[in-house]
Design a protein around this motif. Structure first.
Motif, PDB file in Angstrom:
ATOM      1  N   MET A 178       0.908  -1.068   0.067  1.00 37.51           N
ATOM      2  CA  MET A 178       0.054   0.102  -0.235  1.00 37.51           C
ATOM      3  C   MET A 178       0.753   1.275  -0.043  1.00 37.51           C
ATOM      4  O   MET A 178       1.817   1.363   0.797  1.00 37.51           O
ATOM      5  CB  MET A 178      -0.850  -0.052   1.073  1.00 37.51           C
ATOM      6  CG  MET A 178      -1.939  -0.933   1.354  1.00 37.51           C
ATOM      7  SD  MET A 178      -2.844  -0.723   3.090  1.00 37.51           S
ATOM      8  CE  MET A 178      -3.619   0.866   2.613  1.00 37.51           C
ATOM      9  N   GLU A 179       0.735   2.041  -0.940  1.00 33.17           N
ATOM     10  CA  GLU A 179       1.548   3.272  -1.021  1.00 33.17           C
ATOM     11  C   GLU A 179       0.535   4.580  -1.164  1.00 33.17           C
ATOM     12  O   GLU A 179       0.105   4.594  -1.987  1.00 33.17           O
ATOM     13  CB  GLU A 179       2.846   3.013  -2.037  1.00 33.17           C
ATOM     14  CG  GLU A 179       3.607   4.057  -2.015  1.00 33.17           C
ATOM     15  CD  GLU A 179       4.868   3.693  -2.836  1.00 33.17           C
ATOM     16  OE1 GLU A 179       5.044   2.511  -3.053  1.00 33.17           O
ATOM     17  OE2 GLU A 179       5.859   4.603  -3.052  1.00 33.17           O
ATOM     18  N   GLY A 180       0.970   5.591  -0.390  1.00 30.63           N
ATOM     19  CA  GLY A 180       0.387   6.848  -0.402  1.00 30.63           C
ATOM     20  C   GLY A 180       1.127   7.770  -1.306  1.00 30.63           C
ATOM     21  O   GLY A 180       2.449   7.607  -1.404  1.00 30.63           O
ATOM     22  N   ARG A 240       7.084   9.877   3.609  1.00 25.59           N
ATOM     23  CA  ARG A 240       7.683   8.666   2.995  1.00 25.59           C
ATOM     24  C   ARG A 240       8.330   7.584   3.736  1.00 25.59           C
ATOM     25  O   ARG A 240       9.430   6.717   3.385  1.00 25.59           O
ATOM     26  CB  ARG A 240       9.025   9.274   1.890  1.00 25.59           C
ATOM     27  CG  ARG A 240       8.417  10.453   0.970  1.00 25.59           C
ATOM     28  CD  ARG A 240       8.773   9.667  -0.355  1.00 25.59           C
ATOM     29  NE  ARG A 240       7.759  10.314  -1.433  1.00 25.59           N
ATOM     30  CZ  ARG A 240       6.979   9.594  -2.157  1.00 25.59           C
ATOM     31  NH1 ARG A 240       6.774   8.265  -2.164  1.00 25.59           N
ATOM     32  NH2 ARG A 240       6.116  10.235  -2.968  1.00 25.59           N
ATOM     33  N   PRO A 291      -6.649   0.038  12.265  1.00 24.23           N
ATOM     34  CA  PRO A 291      -6.178   1.426  12.794  1.00 24.23           C
ATOM     35  C   PRO A 291      -7.163   2.403  11.934  1.00 24.23           C
ATOM     36  O   PRO A 291      -7.220   2.394  10.867  1.00 24.23           O
ATOM     37  CB  PRO A 291      -4.781   1.245  12.134  1.00 24.23           C
ATOM     38  CG  PRO A 291      -4.570   0.138  12.216  1.00 24.23           C
ATOM     39  CD  PRO A 291      -5.863  -0.551  11.694  1.00 24.23           C
ATOM     40  N   LEU A 324      -5.862   4.777   9.153  1.00 26.14           N
ATOM     41  CA  LEU A 324      -5.576   4.056   7.828  1.00 26.14           C
ATOM     42  C   LEU A 324      -6.771   4.015   7.002  1.00 26.14           C
ATOM     43  O   LEU A 324      -7.773   3.726   7.399  1.00 26.14           O
ATOM     44  CB  LEU A 324      -5.099   2.661   7.800  1.00 26.14           C
ATOM     45  CG  LEU A 324      -3.757   2.284   8.419  1.00 26.14           C
ATOM     46  CD1 LEU A 324      -3.593   0.831   8.442  1.00 26.14           C
ATOM     47  CD2 LEU A 324      -2.795   2.732   7.206  1.00 26.14           C
ATOM     48  N   PRO A 325      -6.738   4.308   5.574  1.00 26.25           N
ATOM     49  CA  PRO A 325      -5.527   4.745   4.759  1.00 26.25           C
ATOM     50  C   PRO A 325      -4.990   6.375   4.933  1.00 26.25           C
ATOM     51  O   PRO A 325      -4.110   6.813   4.240  1.00 26.25           O
ATOM     52  CB  PRO A 325      -5.779   4.513   3.280  1.00 26.25           C
ATOM     53  CG  PRO A 325      -7.112   4.694   3.327  1.00 26.25           C
ATOM     54  CD  PRO A 325      -7.818   4.275   4.464  1.00 26.25           C
ATOM     55  N   GLY A 326      -5.792   6.915   5.656  1.00 25.48           N
ATOM     56  CA  GLY A 326      -5.552   8.335   5.794  1.00 25.48           C
ATOM     57  C   GLY A 326      -4.182   8.898   5.866  1.00 25.48           C
ATOM     58  O   GLY A 326      -3.622   9.635   5.052  1.00 25.48           O
ATOM     59  N   VAL A 351      -1.513   7.285   5.400  1.00 26.54           N
ATOM     60  CA  VAL A 351      -0.686   6.733   4.110  1.00 26.54           C
ATOM     61  C   VAL A 351      -0.683   7.600   3.280  1.00 26.54           C
ATOM     62  O   VAL A 351       0.291   7.935   2.688  1.00 26.54           O
ATOM     63  CB  VAL A 351      -1.224   5.274   3.924  1.00 26.54           C
ATOM     64  CG1 VAL A 351      -0.550   5.018   2.526  1.00 26.54           C
ATOM     65  CG2 VAL A 351      -0.812   4.387   5.016  1.00 26.54           C
ATOM     66  N   VAL A 352      -1.841   8.336   2.959  1.00 29.72           N
ATOM     67  CA  VAL A 352      -1.768   9.333   1.710  1.00 29.72           C
ATOM     68  C   VAL A 352      -1.014  10.571   2.079  1.00 29.72           C
ATOM     69  O   VAL A 352      -0.220  10.869   1.472  1.00 29.72           O
ATOM     70  CB  VAL A 352      -3.606   9.710   1.418  1.00 29.72           C
ATOM     71  CG1 VAL A 352      -3.360  10.728   0.495  1.00 29.72           C
ATOM     72  CG2 VAL A 352      -4.115   8.408   1.217  1.00 29.72           C
ATOM     73  N   VAL A 353      -1.586  11.120   3.534  1.00 30.58           N
ATOM     74  CA  VAL A 353      -1.029  12.333   3.964  1.00 30.58           C
ATOM     75  C   VAL A 353       0.427  12.439   3.898  1.00 30.58           C
ATOM     76  O   VAL A 353       1.219  13.446   3.566  1.00 30.58           O
ATOM     77  CB  VAL A 353      -1.639  12.814   5.037  1.00 30.58           C
ATOM     78  CG1 VAL A 353      -1.012  13.842   5.734  1.00 30.58           C
ATOM     79  CG2 VAL A 353      -2.891  13.143   4.985  1.00 30.58           C
ATOM     80  N   ARG A 383       2.290   9.869   2.616  1.00 34.17           N
ATOM     81  CA  ARG A 383       3.136   9.188   1.465  1.00 34.17           C
ATOM     82  C   ARG A 383       3.789   8.049   2.032  1.00 34.17           C
ATOM     83  O   ARG A 383       4.970   7.827   1.611  1.00 34.17           O
ATOM     84  CB  ARG A 383       3.933   9.950   0.614  1.00 34.17           C
ATOM     85  CG  ARG A 383       3.015  11.210  -0.159  1.00 34.17           C
ATOM     86  CD  ARG A 383       2.807  12.369   0.746  1.00 34.17           C
ATOM     87  NE  ARG A 383       3.592  13.379  -0.200  1.00 34.17           N
ATOM     88  CZ  ARG A 383       3.921  14.620   0.310  1.00 34.17           C
ATOM     89  NH1 ARG A 383       3.585  14.834   1.786  1.00 34.17           N
ATOM     90  NH2 ARG A 383       4.709  15.410  -0.246  1.00 34.17           N
ATOM     91  N   LEU A 384       3.081   7.177   2.915  1.00 32.93           N
ATOM     92  CA  LEU A 384       3.790   6.144   3.488  1.00 32.93           C
ATOM     93  C   LEU A 384       3.713   4.870   2.339  1.00 32.93           C
ATOM     94  O   LEU A 384       3.044   4.841   1.480  1.00 32.93           O
ATOM     95  CB  LEU A 384       3.342   5.887   4.799  1.00 32.93           C
ATOM     96  CG  LEU A 384       3.163   6.840   5.796  1.00 32.93           C
ATOM     97  CD1 LEU A 384       2.376   6.238   7.021  1.00 32.93           C
ATOM     98  CD2 LEU A 384       4.538   7.253   6.060  1.00 32.93           C
ATOM     99  N   ARG A 385       4.659   3.847   2.662  1.00 31.42           N
ATOM    100  CA  ARG A 385       4.470   2.652   1.938  1.00 31.42           C
ATOM    101  C   ARG A 385       4.279   1.349   3.040  1.00 31.42           C
ATOM    102  O   ARG A 385       5.338   1.537   4.025  1.00 31.42           O
ATOM    103  CB  ARG A 385       5.696   2.507   1.133  1.00 31.42           C
ATOM    104  CG  ARG A 385       5.656   0.930   0.290  1.00 31.42           C
ATOM    105  CD  ARG A 385       6.706   1.104  -1.021  1.00 31.42           C
ATOM    106  NE  ARG A 385       8.130   1.297  -0.443  1.00 31.42           N
ATOM    107  CZ  ARG A 385       9.091   0.380   0.171  1.00 31.42           C
ATOM    108  NH1 ARG A 385       8.637  -0.813   0.509  1.00 31.42           N
ATOM    109  NH2 ARG A 385      10.112   0.639   0.473  1.00 31.42           N
ATOM    110  N   MET A 386       3.262   0.771   2.706  1.00 36.95           N
ATOM    111  CA  MET A 386       3.172  -0.310   3.954  1.00 36.95           C
ATOM    112  C   MET A 386       3.309  -1.550   3.002  1.00 36.95           C
ATOM    113  O   MET A 386       2.552  -1.705   2.058  1.00 36.95           O
ATOM    114  CB  MET A 386       1.908  -0.452   4.287  1.00 36.95           C
ATOM    115  CG  MET A 386       1.626   1.010   5.569  1.00 36.95           C
ATOM    116  SD  MET A 386      -0.292   0.413   6.092  1.00 36.95           S
ATOM    117  CE  MET A 386      -0.191  -1.178   7.114  1.00 36.95           C
TER     118      MET A 386
END
Lengths: 333, 333
Positions: free
Chosen positions: A268-270, B234, B254, B257-259, B261-263, B265-268
């Motif tokens: 999953m990537e934002g 990131r 959680p 999620l995915p809030g 992750v967007v804000v 720009r995380l990668r899970m």
């Protein structure tokens, strides 16, 4: 000459309504040294506007009393900078107002593409967000199945059309039979499931017989939870937004996160569109090729008049738009 | 000669207890053509064992009546295959039993490393999971801050020590002051926060002044939600497991999620150790270098006797182990 503006009178708790906004008339501001005076032509209406009211995101939080921020296309009326001339068409971070002043170096001169609305839809944030989030984050390959939520929305419609142009099988998720029909018949998706009907999981299983390799998520929440359940191993989820979670004080997380991310080894990537500014020229060239070949059809949802902006945003959060929504404040020059 | 086994008498709803298991004695099975008869020496006890009871994962679901599956180190007692000889030490998918038969081609011959328990801890699943999930999924760089949950557990302890060897600042999360002290004083983490105390977010902020670049998640749930709040833009999240969600019928996602992750720009990204089998030799070489240099200390939690296996698993889910937990069924040869 007055300058009409729309301010946030009170931050929403729960659903956003007209009562959270107030219109006011002020003076047209004067450009200072190094600044330009801008006349607003088009303002972008985005679900993200609502998320700015929830707290700091990739930008400062919006506060009660602020003139509502927006991204806008404007005409330079007066320039006190050598960088820009009267009559230039520019894009800028702006506010819901007829006139604003901005430092010239914070404003981006736009190419001569008409109608200007295309610079806000397919060649603007919507098209670039769709391109970068699909191509540069999810890396779809011809033959893969791409699932897109908010498929009739400004970004989702381009995501699906780009994925089709790349040779993917494309399935949308949208709200209501009319929108789902439009996504298939007009935008050319292979199928579209209605999230307002019960049984979304079964509906997706039926129209994704080979599972889902890429999910482009605009909504989060329960739809994301269901999409995770139909993902293939090693699938990629491009996290663009979480519309379902913005207009509330009680967000809900998908209960299968991170469980299914582990079990299916998902990524999953934002992202936000500014992250890929260096690849914008590549994106625009590709989008122009597909528009010219007819593989991408451009749909815009233009609401007339600055005073309509609150209703336009509230309606967008309720899912009433098809295609990129914007507010026209003044005519193209 | 009898063969002691432990079966699942009933699948748990909610918390796993002794009542869900039953011991039975049967005959020692005979190896058929192409098979080997194995004597169990050590059985791995993992949180994932509990998740197998929740339904199909990367393996078939465990059913009531099944002998409990496990990963085991065994001695070949009899071989009806040219691939293996009597006396070989092997690793195999197996069950909670003193003796099992397996097709020879499904069994992996192990190198001559003593004690054999090291092949289950630092040179086994625990060490390889830590290495691949940290190095090949999250790609930490010297100077970055790495956060690890279940830091006193079998995988988490190696994740932190590997990250230290790579030059990262390392912060753990564990349950209870005693464990947190052990993680810092004995394993050499820079800090460790106690998730059982209130105020985990503030505690993490205090010990991660530069934020978190990599989060290695073993637990999911509320701890993941808090970790997301301290991630840098990131940041990368390596999703290894969701211990907090296994021993329950009511998982919670959680809410950010995915809030976030967007804000941000995380990668899970999820993984399981088998995904990186081709890089196992590289991982083992690195782990041996760090063990020999003293940068990685090996801690094992060996519970004696097959009949102790249910209690060992139940205790692991309650967080009572430090280091890799395994059950010794028979002596090293």
């Amino acid at each position: 000459m007055t300058n009409r503006m729309i301010a946030i009178s009170e931050l929403p708790k729960g659903e956003l309504t007209q009562a959270h906004f107030t219109a006011l008339d002020g003076d047209v501001p004067a450009a200072g040294d190094g600044e330009v005076l801008l006349r607003t032509i088009l303002m972008s209406i985005d679900a993200a506007n609502r998320s700015w009211m929830q707290g700091a995101t990739y930008r400062d939080a919006v506060k009660a009393g602020d003139i509502m921020p927006t991204y806008a296309i404007c005409e330079v009326m007066e320039s006190k900078s050598p960088k820009l001339n009267k009559g230039d068409i520019v894009a800028s971070e702006s506010v819901w107002a007829e006139y604003v002043t901005r430092p010239a170096h914070k404003v981006q001169k736009l190419p001569d593409i008409r109608p200007l609305s295309n610079l806000m839809s397919v060649y603007g944030i919507a098209g670039k967000t769709a391109f970068h989030g699909l191509v540069n984050v999810a890396h779809p390959i011809a033959g893969e199945t791409v699932l897109v939520s908010a498929a009739a929305g400004s970004v989702g419609g381009y995501v699906g059309q780009i994925a089709k142009a790349l040779g993917c099988r494309v399935v949308g998720i949208a709200g209501g039979a009319e929108k789902c029909g439009w996504v298939v018949d007009t935008l050319g998706f292979d199928a579209c499931a209605d999230y307002r009907e019960p049984g979304l999981f079964k509906a997706l299983r039926a129209v994704c017989p080979d599972g889902v390799d890429v999910y482009f998520d605009n909504v989060g929440g329960a739809v994301l939870e269901t999409a995770l359940a139909v993902m293939n191993e090693r699938g990629r989820i491009s996290c663009c937004g979480a519309i379902s979670q913005y207009d509330t004080d009680a967000p809900t997380g998908p209960r299968n996160l991170p469980g299914l991310v582990v079990v299916k080894r998902l990524r999953m990537e934002g992202f936000i569109v500014m992250d890929f500014a260096k690849q914008d020229a590549t994106a625009l060239r590709a989008l122009q090729i597909w528009v010219n070949s007819g593989q991408i059809k451009v749909f815009e949802d233009i609401v007339e008049g600055l005073d309509s902006a609150p209703a336009a945003l509230i309606g967008l959060l309720a899912g009433e738009n098809k295609g990129k929504r914007m507010v026209r404040v003044g005519p193209d020059p």
